[in-house]
Scaffold this active site. Structure first.
Site, mmCIF file in Angstrom:
data_model
loop_
_atom_site.group_PDB
_atom_site.id
_atom_site.type_symbol
_atom_site.label_atom_id
_atom_site.label_comp_id
_atom_site.label_asym_id
_atom_site.label_seq_id
_atom_site.Cartn_x
_atom_site.Cartn_y
_atom_site.Cartn_z
ATOM 1 N N ASP A 685 69.987 31.266 54.046
ATOM 2 C CA ASP A 685 69.039 32.368 53.863
ATOM 3 C C ASP A 685 67.857 31.968 54.742
ATOM 4 O O ASP A 685 66.967 31.251 54.291
ATOM 5 C CB ASP A 685 68.638 32.445 52.384
ATOM 6 C CG ASP A 685 67.642 33.573 52.111
ATOM 7 O OD1 ASP A 685 67.558 34.517 52.922
ATOM 8 O OD2 ASP A 685 66.952 33.505 51.078
ATOM 9 N N TRP A 687 65.038 32.732 58.098
ATOM 10 C CA TRP A 687 64.290 33.788 58.783
ATOM 11 C C TRP A 687 63.395 33.206 59.854
ATOM 12 O O TRP A 687 63.242 32.006 59.931
ATOM 13 C CB TRP A 687 63.453 34.569 57.763
ATOM 14 C CG TRP A 687 62.504 33.741 56.964
ATOM 15 C CD1 TRP A 687 61.262 33.327 57.356
ATOM 16 C CD2 TRP A 687 62.702 33.226 55.640
ATOM 17 N NE1 TRP A 687 60.682 32.602 56.351
ATOM 18 C CE2 TRP A 687 61.532 32.521 55.296
ATOM 19 C CE3 TRP A 687 63.744 33.286 54.725
ATOM 20 C CZ2 TRP A 687 61.387 31.858 54.060
ATOM 21 C CZ3 TRP A 687 63.590 32.645 53.519
ATOM 22 C CH2 TRP A 687 62.428 31.937 53.182
HETATM 23 C C1 LIG Z 1 65.451 37.518 54.489
HETATM 24 C C2 LIG Z 1 64.031 37.033 54.579
HETATM 25 C C3 LIG Z 1 63.473 36.291 53.552
HETATM 26 C C4 LIG Z 1 62.155 35.841 53.638
HETATM 27 N N1 LIG Z 1 61.627 35.117 52.604
HETATM 28 C C5 LIG Z 1 60.360 34.670 52.680
HETATM 29 C C6 LIG Z 1 59.776 33.902 51.606
HETATM 30 O O1 LIG Z 1 60.405 33.657 50.581
HETATM 31 N N2 LIG Z 1 58.486 33.478 51.743
HETATM 32 C C7 LIG Z 1 57.756 33.751 52.885
HETATM 33 O O2 LIG Z 1 56.600 33.335 52.933
HETATM 34 N N3 LIG Z 1 58.269 34.466 53.893
HETATM 35 C C8 LIG Z 1 59.546 34.942 53.824
HETATM 36 N N4 LIG Z 1 60.060 35.689 54.855
HETATM 37 C C9 LIG Z 1 59.162 36.064 55.976
HETATM 38 C C10 LIG Z 1 58.407 37.353 55.596
HETATM 39 O O3 LIG Z 1 59.302 38.448 55.528
HETATM 40 C C11 LIG Z 1 57.318 37.755 56.605
HETATM 41 O O4 LIG Z 1 57.866 37.801 57.883
HETATM 42 C C12 LIG Z 1 56.139 36.802 56.623
HETATM 43 O O5 LIG Z 1 55.605 36.678 55.326
HETATM 44 C C13 LIG Z 1 55.030 37.293 57.553
HETATM 45 O O6 LIG Z 1 54.641 38.595 57.165
HETATM 46 P P1 LIG Z 1 53.196 39.149 57.499
HETATM 47 O O7 LIG Z 1 53.224 40.619 57.301
HETATM 48 O O8 LIG Z 1 52.157 38.387 56.789
HETATM 49 O O9 LIG Z 1 53.053 38.827 59.043
HETATM 50 P P2 LIG Z 1 53.213 39.853 60.237
HETATM 51 O O10 LIG Z 1 52.084 40.774 60.268
HETATM 52 O O11 LIG Z 1 54.567 40.408 60.169
HETATM 53 O O12 LIG Z 1 53.088 38.875 61.463
HETATM 54 C C14 LIG Z 1 54.161 38.059 61.881
HETATM 55 C C15 LIG Z 1 53.631 36.951 62.745
HETATM 56 O O13 LIG Z 1 52.995 37.477 63.888
HETATM 57 C C16 LIG Z 1 51.760 36.827 64.092
HETATM 58 N N5 LIG Z 1 50.820 37.752 64.752
HETATM 59 C C17 LIG Z 1 50.051 38.688 64.173
HETATM 60 N N6 LIG Z 1 49.313 39.331 65.094
HETATM 61 C C18 LIG Z 1 49.637 38.790 66.280
HETATM 62 C C19 LIG Z 1 49.194 39.024 67.610
HETATM 63 N N7 LIG Z 1 48.295 39.966 67.880
HETATM 64 N N8 LIG Z 1 49.715 38.292 68.602
HETATM 65 C C20 LIG Z 1 50.669 37.351 68.316
HETATM 66 N N9 LIG Z 1 51.099 37.079 67.087
HETATM 67 C C21 LIG Z 1 50.585 37.781 66.078
HETATM 68 C C22 LIG Z 1 51.287 36.474 62.716
HETATM 69 O O14 LIG Z 1 50.404 35.391 62.741
HETATM 70 C C23 LIG Z 1 52.571 36.102 62.029
HETATM 71 O O15 LIG Z 1 52.876 34.771 62.231
HETATM 72 C C24 LIG Z 1 61.383 36.127 54.774
HETATM 73 C C25 LIG Z 1 61.948 36.877 55.811
HETATM 74 C C26 LIG Z 1 63.252 37.334 55.720
HETATM 75 C C27 LIG Z 1 63.830 38.133 56.856
HETATM 76 C C1 LIG Z 2 63.839 33.889 66.374
HETATM 77 O O1 LIG Z 2 64.419 33.007 65.505
HETATM 78 C C2 LIG Z 2 63.649 31.866 65.244
HETATM 79 C C3 LIG Z 2 64.460 31.135 64.277
HETATM 80 O O2 LIG Z 2 64.751 31.998 63.247
HETATM 81 C C4 LIG Z 2 62.308 32.196 64.610
HETATM 82 O O3 LIG Z 2 61.500 31.039 64.482
HETATM 83 C C5 LIG Z 2 61.612 33.179 65.475
HETATM 84 O O4 LIG Z 2 60.449 33.619 64.801
HETATM 85 C C6 LIG Z 2 62.538 34.349 65.761
HETATM 86 N N1 LIG Z 2 61.827 35.212 66.642
HETATM 87 C C7 LIG Z 2 61.445 36.427 66.259
HETATM 88 C C8 LIG Z 2 60.544 37.124 67.214
HETATM 89 O O5 LIG Z 2 61.829 36.947 65.227
#
Ligand SMILES: Cc1cc2nc3c(=O)[nH]c(=O)nc-3n(C[C@H](O)[C@H](O)[C@H](O)COP(=O)(O)OP(=O)(O)OC[C@H]3O[C@@H](n4cnc5c(N)ncnc54)[C@H](O)[C@@H]3O)c2cc1C
Ligand SMILES: *[C@@H]1O[C@H](CO)[C@@H](O)[C@H](O)[C@H]1NC(C)=O
Ligand SMILES: Cc1cc2nc3c(=O)[nH]c(=O)nc-3n(C[C@H](O)[C@H](O)[C@H](O)COP(=O)(O)O)c2cc1C
Ligand SMILES: *[C@@H]1O[C@H](CO)[C@@H](O)[C@H](O)[C@H]1NC(C)=O
Ligand SMILES: *[C@@H]1O[C@H](CO)[C@@H](O)[C@H](O)[C@H]1NC(C)=O
Ligand SMILES: *[C@@H]1O[C@H](CO)[C@@H](O)[C@H](O)[C@H]1NC(C)=O
Ligand SMILES: *[C@@H]1O[C@H](CO)[C@@H](O)[C@H](O)[C@H]1NC(C)=O
Ligand SMILES: *[C@@H]1O[C@H](CO)[C@@H](O)[C@H](O)[C@H]1NC(C)=O
Ligand SMILES: *[C@@H]1O[C@H](CO)[C@@H](O)[C@H](O)[C@H]1NC(C)=O
Length: 687
Positions: A685, A687
């Site tokens: 699992d 991501w």
């Molecule tokens: C199946 C699955 C299970 C998951 N389980 C968990 C879990 O149990 N716990 C957990 O914490 N997460 C988990 N995740 C990850 C979670 O879904 C999110 O992706 C994560 O929490 C980030 O979401 P966010 O909306 O805060 O960040 P987002 O807004 O989606 O941002 C994603 C990334 O982009 C970066 N970013 C933002 N703006 C910019 C910019 N302008 N330029 C460059 N980079 C930028 C952010 O810093 C961040 O690192 C899981 C994902 C999947 C697919």
């Molecule tokens: C691609 O996969 C790697 C490993 O899961 C992850 O660290 C990376 O964030 C992924 N890239 C994107 C843009 O989802």
């Protein structure tokens, strides 16, 4: 015995069957969704009918899970239509039946081309919306002679089965004598080059199309697919104006049926539930890093989960980011202006309830905060506020390296980039329709549920690490949308004094989110405990990868309390920086260990406590004989968390362990691990 192709195809069949099983009626289930695109006026699933009815001559089909492929497909369709003047229909793969696919070219006068956008999921598996399509193409269609197609795959090279779906589709179609135009595009999220890969593939394809399909190129100018009208006789006070309710059904419910639907469901990905968050707490002990534990109460709804499933949380954008984009577009003073959205193309569905307001669209419906793409700049340049800006943006749009230096490495989002390039002037010439069409729609975020459905039936726990980074020479905190929203909630709920990096409107539209509610739905996963509680399990979950394993262990504790006699050994590997700051659920493990006795063991790896960094895979190797012993007893092996390095290192370490403990050759050990995966005893699992 080597794993032959038969095994693989059997596996593929099982996987497909499982996905169909687990997603039936819950995910992308069309029957109850209500918001799927009625492309054909009769609501028919007949592709040819829909093409003829809408007078379309080209088709773009996407297989997408989290919207990336969908987004690229729409942009491609639009550009293809504009450049070549060919009416193009862009569809979700699950919206139609494909048994008459081979006849499209004959039965639709002047039909030109089908282009696929295919994302890959799971371990080289199709997205949920592509499962039936593959079944049809591979097992039902025979001869595709005459069909012309092109394909762009979306994948991530850190996965073993890189872009498996794009490759598999291309191969199937070619085997059936379809003609491919151009090359298979391979978009790579892993290398962070999706956008560049797409642009290179698209430019190459467009050049080719002129020759191979005799297409003539037109001067490209923006042709809106929707019309935005400012409505003067409505204000945000009027009940029918949508202010960010997650679904049109939440806006001004009229009948008792509507109200029942809002409280009891059914809830799914098209109709999320506004779930109360009953409890939150900070899990780290650190000044500037945060991890939120949140508990969602689903009682009284039809929402059920089982241990190992995911919860989808639907976020909205922060006050700061909304304000910056409004400013960049010159809409600050008009933010509450009521607007009406109307599709100008019968096949273009606007997934935003209307009438609405400028701010609502930006706050609740668009993904405004991630990195801006070069493609976006290339398309927005036509609306530059002045000559200098126009020149600036043009040079960035055409120069990969310059774009990287000025934009990507500065972590600029759309609003930041627009304002930086125009030196602060507002981009008032950008049509709002363009914004809605060009910016991706906000997607729910998935979290591995960290509770057990056996011990808490309708309470879902989430363990989310807050995305908030600073980088050298970058002038702002780079923050994640959903996780900072959760941190806002935790901070307010627990009345903490914390300087938040981002602020949110926690009360939501018409206070519907007040008292800490967020829209959620449940997603079934295949990450499951063995059905026999006596089967031992080995779990590797560093960082938030611990989440589902907390659920697993709570399940075991509950089984013990329920009097289950034989409970197999649970060996859990957890890793973090050090034992004081980010050791998730540190106190809980002690309690679980008390209740489970010998059957539970936690092995920790703290990377920053010793001079040499120690990670979970090192601890795994150090406990090789124990791991091997449990595998001999039939143990299931689970990995959760970071997919890029950790999951791969753990896999390689397990191969090493088998070589060391069983005297297998590396080849045979690899084969053994593969077999574990095939028989579902090695589950990931990640991501
Ligand atoms: C199946 C699955 C299970 C998951 N389980 C968990 C879990 O149990 N716990 C957990 O914490 N997460 C988990 N995740 C990850 C979670 O879904 C999110 O992706 C994560 O929490 C980030 O979401 P966010 O909306 O805060 O960040 P987002 O807004 O989606 O941002 C994603 C990334 O982009 C970066 N970013 C933002 N703006 C910019 C910019 N302008 N330029 C460059 N980079 C930028 C952010 O810093 C961040 O690192 C899981 C994902 C999947 C697919
Ligand atoms: C691609 O996969 C790697 C490993 O899961 C992850 O660290 C990376 O964030 C992924 N890239 C994107 C843009 O989802
Ligand atoms: C859980 C998960 C599993 C994935 N599995 C694969 C894979 O096996 N092979 C691959 O090439 N990419 C894989 N990817 C990467 C996605 O295909 C890629 O991020 C793509 O851009 C997603 O498109 P979508 O948003 O349209 O679903 C995976 C991504 C996730 C989140
Ligand atoms: C594809 O074309 C070849 C050569 O014309 C022919 O031999 C073959 O039978 C065709 N295959 C299918 C599946 O129609
Ligand atoms: C965000 O990160 C910065 C830099 O590391 C830190 O100073 C700040 O405390 C963090 N804030 C939050 C709310 O996470
Ligand atoms: C980053 O966020 C913190 C609060 O978490 C804030 O105090 C600080 O000013 C922010 N830094 C920048 C550069 O905006
Ligand atoms: C795991 O390895 C560590 C470090 O070598 C050791 O202290 C511990 O006893 C081992 N545990 C088991 C269950 O083998
Ligand atoms: C697991 O490791 C083996 C040997 O190092 C390698 O051949 C195989 O591709 C790896 N599998 C995955 C899914 O990483
Ligand atoms: C590897 O497997 C093959 C076929 O099963 C077997 O003949 C060979 O002896 C094995 N080698 C080792 C070192 O285990």
């Amino acid at each position: 015995m080597p794993l032959d192709t038969l095994d693989l195809s059997v596996l593929a069949a099982i996987v497909v069957a499982l996905i169909v099983f687990f997603t039936k009626g819950t995910l992308w289930g069309k029957g109850d969704s209500g918001s799927s695109t009625p492309v054909s006026s009769s609501g028919s699933r007949d592709l040819i009918e829909a093409l003829n009815e809408n007078d379309k001559k080209a088709l773009v089909i996407y297989g997408s899970q989290t919207g990336t492929a969908e987004d690229y497909a729409h942009k491609y369709a639009k550009e293809f239509q504009a450049r070549f003047g060919i009416p193009t229909m862009c569809i979700d793969m699950s919206d139609f039946d494909y048994d008459n696919l081979p006849d499209v070219f004959e039965q639709v006068m002047g039909f030109k081309l089908i282009t696929f956008f295919m994302a890959t999921y799971g371990e080289g598996e199709p997205t949920d919306n592509a499962v039936d399509f593959f079944e049809c193409v591979e097992n039902e269609l025979v001869d595709l002679n005459g069909l012309k197609f092109s394909c762009f795959g979306l994948g991530n090279s850190t996965y073993e089965f890189y872009n498996a779906m794009g490759k598999r589709l291309t191969q199937s179609l070619l085997e059936k004598n379809a003609t491919m135009i151009g090359e298979l595009g391979l978009g790579d999220d892993g290398a962070g080059s999706m956008d560049e890969d797409y642009l290179a593939w698209k430019d190459g394809l467009f050049d080719l199309l002129k020759d191979s399909l005799n297409l003539e190129e037109k001067e490209v100018s923006y042709e809106p697919s929707l019309k935005v009208t400012e409505v003067s006789d409505l204000t945000i006070e009027d009940k029918q104006v949508a202010l960010g309710e997650p679904n049109a059904k939440y806006v001004n419910p009229k009948s008792d049926d509507d109200i029942a639907l809002l409280t009891t469901g059914p809830f799914d990905h098209t109709h999320p539930y506004l779930a109360p968050i009953t409890h939150t707490k900070e899990l780290f002990h650190s000044k500037d890093r945060h991890c939120v534990h949140a508990e969602f109460d689903l009682s009284g709804t039809n929402l059920k989960y089982s241990t190992g499933d995911h919860i989808a949380i639907w976020p909205s954008n922060s006050d700061e980011k909304v304000a910056t984009l409004l400013k960049a577009l010159g809409l600050t003073s008009k933010k509450d202006q009521v607007i009406d959205l109307k599709s100008l193309d019968s096949t273009f569905h606007i997934p935003i309830p209307t009438p609405t307001t400028y701010e609502t669209v930006i706050r609740h419906h668009l993904e405004i905060s991630g990195p801006v793409s070069r493609q976006f700049l290339k398309s927005v340049v036509q609306f530059s506020p002045d000559e200098t800006t126009h020149k600036n943006v043009l040079s960035l749009g055409d120069d990969k390296d310059l774009f990287h230096k000025e934009v990507t490495s500065q972590y600029l989002n759309i609003a930041d980039a627009l304002l930086k390039l125009s030196k602060g002037s507002a981009w008032t010439k950008v049509p709002f329709a363009f914004i809605i069409e060009s910016i991706a729609h906000i997607q729910p975020r998935y979290y591995s549920i960290s509770s057990s459905s056996l011990s808490e039936k309708q309470t879902v726990h989430v363990t989310a690490v807050v995305e908030n980074e600073t980088y050298p020479n970058v002038d702002h905190n780079v923050t994640g949308v959903a996780t900072n929203l959760l941190l806002n909630i935790a901070t307010k709920q627990n009345k903490n004094e914390l300087a938040l990096a981002q602020h949110y409107d926690l009360d939501g539209p018409r206070n519907k989110f007040s008292h800490f509610k967020l829209p959620v739905h449940i997603r079934r996963s295949t990450f499951k405990l063995p059905s026999n509680p006596a089967t031992p399990i080995i779990m590797i979950g560093p960082g938030t990868g611990i989440a589902p394993f907390r659920g697993f262990i709570r399940e075991k504790v509950k089984q013990r309390a329920n009097g289950v006699e034989k409970i197999g050994k649970s060996l859990l590997f957890f890793g973090c920086r050090n034992s004081n700051d980010d050791f998730l659920y540190k106190e809980e493990w002690v309690d679980y260990a008390k209740k489970l006795g010998d059957s539970f063991e936690l092995i920790t790896a703290f990377s920053r406590e010793t001079e040499k960094k120690v990670y979970v895979q090192h601890k795994l190797l150090a406990n090789a004989s124990k791991v091997n012993e449990l595998l001999n007893e039939g143990a299931f092996f689970y990995v959760c968390g970071d997919a890029s390095r950790m999951a791969r290192d753990v896999n390689n370490t397990l191969v090493k362990i088998l070589v060391q403990e069983r005297g297998l050759s590396e080849e045979n050990a690899t084969e053994f691990v593969k077999k574990l995966r095939v028989s579902n005893r090695y589950q990931e699992d990640v991501w």
